[in-house]
Write a protein that holds these residues in place. Structure first.
Motif, PDB file in Angstrom:
ATOM      1  N   ARG A  27     -82.838  14.930  10.173  1.00 12.76           N
ATOM      2  CA  ARG A  27     -81.527  14.824   9.895  1.00 12.76           C
ATOM      3  C   ARG A  27     -81.760  12.987   9.207  1.00 12.76           C
ATOM      4  O   ARG A  27     -81.358  13.218   8.419  1.00 12.76           O
ATOM      5  CB  ARG A  27     -80.150  14.215  10.972  1.00 12.76           C
ATOM      6  N   SER A  28     -82.121  12.077   9.730  1.00  9.68           N
ATOM      7  CA  SER A  28     -82.443  11.073   9.399  1.00  9.68           C
ATOM      8  C   SER A  28     -83.558  11.130   8.268  1.00  9.68           C
ATOM      9  O   SER A  28     -83.763  10.127   7.095  1.00  9.68           O
ATOM     10  CB  SER A  28     -84.080  10.497  10.810  1.00  9.68           C
ATOM     11  N   ILE A  29     -84.517  12.077   7.970  1.00  4.46           N
ATOM     12  CA  ILE A  29     -85.885  12.241   7.037  1.00  4.46           C
ATOM     13  C   ILE A  29     -84.670  12.991   5.660  1.00  4.46           C
ATOM     14  O   ILE A  29     -85.311  12.300   4.913  1.00  4.46           O
ATOM     15  CB  ILE A  29     -86.920  13.141   7.106  1.00  4.46           C
ATOM     16  N   LEU A  30     -84.199  13.249   5.854  1.00  2.60           N
ATOM     17  CA  LEU A  30     -82.834  13.877   4.772  1.00  2.60           C
ATOM     18  C   LEU A  30     -81.803  13.342   4.162  1.00  2.60           C
ATOM     19  O   LEU A  30     -81.682  12.812   3.053  1.00  2.60           O
ATOM     20  CB  LEU A  30     -82.314  15.826   5.028  1.00  2.60           C
ATOM     21  N   TYR A  31     -81.781  12.425   5.583  1.00  2.00           N
ATOM     22  CA  TYR A  31     -80.698  11.112   4.659  1.00  2.00           C
ATOM     23  C   TYR A  31     -81.255  10.206   3.746  1.00  2.00           C
ATOM     24  O   TYR A  31     -80.549   9.855   2.909  1.00  2.00           O
ATOM     25  CB  TYR A  31     -80.199  10.740   5.978  1.00  2.00           C
ATOM     26  N   HIS A  32     -82.360   9.893   4.294  1.00  2.00           N
ATOM     27  CA  HIS A  32     -83.201   9.363   3.721  1.00  2.00           C
ATOM     28  C   HIS A  32     -83.872   9.011   2.269  1.00  2.00           C
ATOM     29  O   HIS A  32     -83.911   8.237   1.396  1.00  2.00           O
ATOM     30  CB  HIS A  32     -84.299   8.287   4.314  1.00  2.00           C
ATOM     31  N   ALA A  33     -83.735  10.829   2.452  1.00  2.00           N
ATOM     32  CA  ALA A  33     -84.186  11.331   1.098  1.00  2.00           C
ATOM     33  C   ALA A  33     -83.243  11.671  -0.001  1.00  2.00           C
ATOM     34  O   ALA A  33     -83.122  11.129  -0.794  1.00  2.00           O
ATOM     35  CB  ALA A  33     -84.785  12.802   1.820  1.00  2.00           C
ATOM     36  N   TYR A  34     -82.237  11.902   0.605  1.00  3.99           N
ATOM     37  CA  TYR A  34     -80.830  11.729  -0.210  1.00  3.99           C
ATOM     38  C   TYR A  34     -79.779  11.265  -0.887  1.00  3.99           C
ATOM     39  O   TYR A  34     -79.419  11.395  -1.828  1.00  3.99           O
ATOM     40  CB  TYR A  34     -80.316  12.852  -0.019  1.00  3.99           C
ATOM     41  N   ARG A  35     -79.964  10.229  -0.190  1.00  2.00           N
ATOM     42  CA  ARG A  35     -78.612   8.640  -0.410  1.00  2.00           C
ATOM     43  C   ARG A  35     -78.514   8.261  -1.531  1.00  2.00           C
ATOM     44  O   ARG A  35     -78.008   7.815  -2.158  1.00  2.00           O
ATOM     45  CB  ARG A  35     -78.254   8.319   1.478  1.00  2.00           C
ATOM     46  N   ASN A  36     -79.671   8.366  -1.773  1.00  6.28           N
ATOM     47  CA  ASN A  36     -79.469   7.445  -3.365  1.00  6.28           C
ATOM     48  C   ASN A  36     -80.349   8.665  -4.044  1.00  6.28           C
ATOM     49  O   ASN A  36     -80.936   7.876  -5.655  1.00  6.28           O
ATOM     50  CB  ASN A  36     -81.547   6.513  -3.210  1.00  6.28           C
ATOM     51  N   GLU A  37     -80.091   9.768  -4.469  1.00  8.35           N
ATOM     52  CA  GLU A  37     -79.713  10.816  -5.251  1.00  8.35           C
ATOM     53  C   GLU A  37     -78.548  11.058  -6.110  1.00  8.35           C
ATOM     54  O   GLU A  37     -77.623  10.772  -5.502  1.00  8.35           O
ATOM     55  CB  GLU A  37     -80.061  11.880  -4.314  1.00  8.35           C
ATOM     56  N   PRO A  38     -79.219  11.212  -7.576  1.00  7.33           N
ATOM     57  CA  PRO A  38     -77.411  11.313  -8.032  1.00  7.33           C
ATOM     58  C   PRO A  38     -76.884  12.162  -7.709  1.00  7.33           C
ATOM     59  O   PRO A  38     -75.740  11.699  -7.848  1.00  7.33           O
ATOM     60  CB  PRO A  38     -78.735  11.601  -9.372  1.00  7.33           C
ATOM     61  N   THR A  39     -77.293  13.203  -7.479  1.00  5.39           N
ATOM     62  CA  THR A  39     -76.339  14.251  -6.671  1.00  5.39           C
ATOM     63  C   THR A  39     -75.296  14.154  -5.696  1.00  5.39           C
ATOM     64  O   THR A  39     -74.291  13.956  -5.976  1.00  5.39           O
ATOM     65  CB  THR A  39     -77.083  15.723  -6.624  1.00  5.39           C
ATOM     66  N   PHE A  40     -76.045  13.830  -5.188  1.00  2.00           N
ATOM     67  CA  PHE A  40     -75.449  12.879  -3.942  1.00  2.00           C
ATOM     68  C   PHE A  40     -74.190  11.971  -3.676  1.00  2.00           C
ATOM     69  O   PHE A  40     -73.023  11.465  -4.013  1.00  2.00           O
ATOM     70  CB  PHE A  40     -76.245  13.095  -2.435  1.00  2.00           C
ATOM     71  N   GLN A  41     -75.594  11.168  -4.940  1.00  2.00           N
ATOM     72  CA  GLN A  41     -74.187   9.923  -5.549  1.00  2.00           C
ATOM     73  C   GLN A  41     -72.643  10.383  -6.122  1.00  2.00           C
ATOM     74  O   GLN A  41     -71.919   9.778  -5.688  1.00  2.00           O
ATOM     75  CB  GLN A  41     -74.701   8.660  -5.926  1.00  2.00           C
ATOM     76  N   TYR A  42     -73.125  11.755  -6.955  1.00  2.64           N
ATOM     77  CA  TYR A  42     -71.915  11.618  -7.659  1.00  2.64           C
ATOM     78  C   TYR A  42     -71.511  12.798  -6.309  1.00  2.64           C
ATOM     79  O   TYR A  42     -69.214  12.404  -6.365  1.00  2.64           O
ATOM     80  CB  TYR A  42     -72.563  12.524  -8.651  1.00  2.64           C
ATOM     81  N   LEU A  43     -71.796  13.745  -6.017  1.00  9.51           N
ATOM     82  CA  LEU A  43     -70.882  14.690  -4.875  1.00  9.51           C
ATOM     83  C   LEU A  43     -69.910  13.379  -3.986  1.00  9.51           C
ATOM     84  O   LEU A  43     -68.811  14.050  -3.691  1.00  9.51           O
ATOM     85  CB  LEU A  43     -71.558  15.437  -4.220  1.00  9.51           C
ATOM     86  N   PHE A  44     -70.291  12.832  -3.520  1.00 12.29           N
ATOM     87  CA  PHE A  44     -69.546  12.237  -2.313  1.00 12.29           C
ATOM     88  C   PHE A  44     -69.189  10.898  -2.334  1.00 12.29           C
ATOM     89  O   PHE A  44     -68.894   9.694  -1.751  1.00 12.29           O
ATOM     90  CB  PHE A  44     -70.755  12.386  -0.599  1.00 12.29           C
ATOM     91  N   ASP A  45     -69.490  10.586  -3.945  1.00 15.90           N
ATOM     92  CA  ASP A  45     -68.879   9.132  -4.489  1.00 15.90           C
ATOM     93  C   ASP A  45     -69.408   7.803  -3.338  1.00 15.90           C
ATOM     94  O   ASP A  45     -68.810   7.066  -3.155  1.00 15.90           O
ATOM     95  CB  ASP A  45     -67.210   9.067  -4.809  1.00 15.90           C
ATOM     96  N   HIS A  46     -70.158   7.791  -4.270  1.00 12.01           N
ATOM     97  CA  HIS A  46     -70.870   6.556  -3.522  1.00 12.01           C
ATOM     98  C   HIS A  46     -70.231   5.074  -4.023  1.00 12.01           C
ATOM     99  O   HIS A  46     -70.631   3.991  -3.770  1.00 12.01           O
ATOM    100  CB  HIS A  46     -72.060   6.521  -3.933  1.00 12.01           C
ATOM    101  N   ARG A  47     -69.120   5.320  -4.850  1.00 12.98           N
ATOM    102  CA  ARG A  47     -68.561   3.716  -5.577  1.00 12.98           C
ATOM    103  C   ARG A  47     -67.422   3.320  -3.982  1.00 12.98           C
ATOM    104  O   ARG A  47     -67.150   2.259  -3.855  1.00 12.98           O
ATOM    105  CB  ARG A  47     -68.058   3.749  -6.842  1.00 12.98           C
ATOM    106  N   ARG A  48     -67.496   4.690  -3.230  1.00 13.59           N
ATOM    107  CA  ARG A  48     -66.355   4.714  -2.565  1.00 13.59           C
ATOM    108  C   ARG A  48     -66.530   4.517  -1.163  1.00 13.59           C
ATOM    109  O   ARG A  48     -67.150   5.083  -0.776  1.00 13.59           O
ATOM    110  CB  ARG A  48     -65.554   6.349  -2.563  1.00 13.59           C
ATOM    111  N   PRO A  49     -65.654   3.306  -0.355  1.00  9.70           N
ATOM    112  CA  PRO A  49     -66.366   3.323   1.234  1.00  9.70           C
ATOM    113  C   PRO A  49     -66.374   3.927   1.866  1.00  9.70           C
ATOM    114  O   PRO A  49     -65.554   5.377   1.528  1.00  9.70           O
ATOM    115  CB  PRO A  49     -65.342   2.258   1.397  1.00  9.70           C
ATOM    116  N   GLY A  50     -67.275   4.229   2.841  1.00 12.11           N
ATOM    117  CA  GLY A  50     -68.074   5.549   3.595  1.00 12.11           C
ATOM    118  C   GLY A  50     -68.668   6.618   3.004  1.00 12.11           C
ATOM    119  O   GLY A  50     -69.055   7.351   3.300  1.00 12.11           O
TER     120      GLY A  50
END
Length: 223
Positions: A27-50
């Motif tokens: 989980r830790s490895i994949l969190y750091h791998a995906y949190r700054n990826e464009p796909t995840f930022q779009y799907l989970f709305d990085h502009r919104r809190p949480g």
């Protein structure tokens, strides 16, 4: 892949199969791998809190689901440290996340209805592009940022491809990325485009590589 430095004294990486005991490290490895990826930022709305909580929850629920469905997971160990992981979907699974009722409920409770709906729509668009006969899928793969640019990602992908070759029921391997800087790497590994998914102002690339079945192939071990 190397960075030109002397690798003679680097520890030898070891390929291992993963089970639930490695879940927290994965989980830790994949969190750091995906949190700054464009796909995840779009799907989970990085502009919104949480946003970070939604990423963590999604990765947790996906890992738990793949373990629950007894799918393959492999990793790279260096000096007893797990530095890279990959989760592989069997071609016969043909998983439709919309049919995973308990998973959907957990996702709604942890990421919210809008994020869950957006992720399900994205997953269905990938399904619509899958080749026939169906292929293995690589929904989650990542390398610990502290161990990147040392060839561990390529080693992990080669291991995944070898696992796929041991299953004659699959036509190859499918993965996707919204980060265009990864495309040369995947193209160098023989992947070609199946299509693109429009996500906001960028495109997520769905890629496929044929993997020829091998009648006799050694499974990844710890040697």
């Amino acid at each position: 892949m190397t960075n030109g430095s002397d690798n003679r004294h680097q520890p030898e990486p070891v390929i291992v199969r993963l089970d639930e005991t490695a879940a927290n490290e994965a989980r830790s490895i994949l969190y750091h791998a995906y949190r700054n990826e464009p796909t995840f930022q779009y799907l989970f709305d990085h502009r919104r809190p949480g946003y970070e909580q939604r990423v963590r929850a999604t990765i947790r629920e996906l890992i738990d689901l793949y373990y629950e469905l007894r799918q393959d997971a492999v990793g790279v160990m260096v000096n007893d440290t797990l530095v890279a992981v990959a989760f592989i979907g069997d071609p016969e699974l043909r998983m439709n996340l919309a049919d995973q009722f308990s998973w959907r409920i957990r996702m709604v409770l942890t990421t919210g209805f809008a994020a869950t709906r957006r992720y399900l729509d994205y997953h269905q668009k990938i399904r619509d592009l899958l080749p026939q006969p169906l292929a293995h899928q690589l929904p989650l793969m990542g390398v610990n940022p502290a161990y990147q640019n040392r060839g561990y990602g390529r080693l992990l992908l080669k291991t995944v491809e070898r696992l796929c070759s041991e299953n004659p029921r699959g036509s190859g391997l499918v993965l996707d990325t919204g980060n265009s800087r990864y495309l040369p790497f995947y193209e160098s590994e023989g992947f070609r485009s199946l299509g693109k998914i429009q996500l906001g102002d960028f495109e997520d690339h769905v890629l496929f590589r044929e993997v020829q079945p091998e009648s006799k192939s050694a499974a990844p071990g710890q040697n």
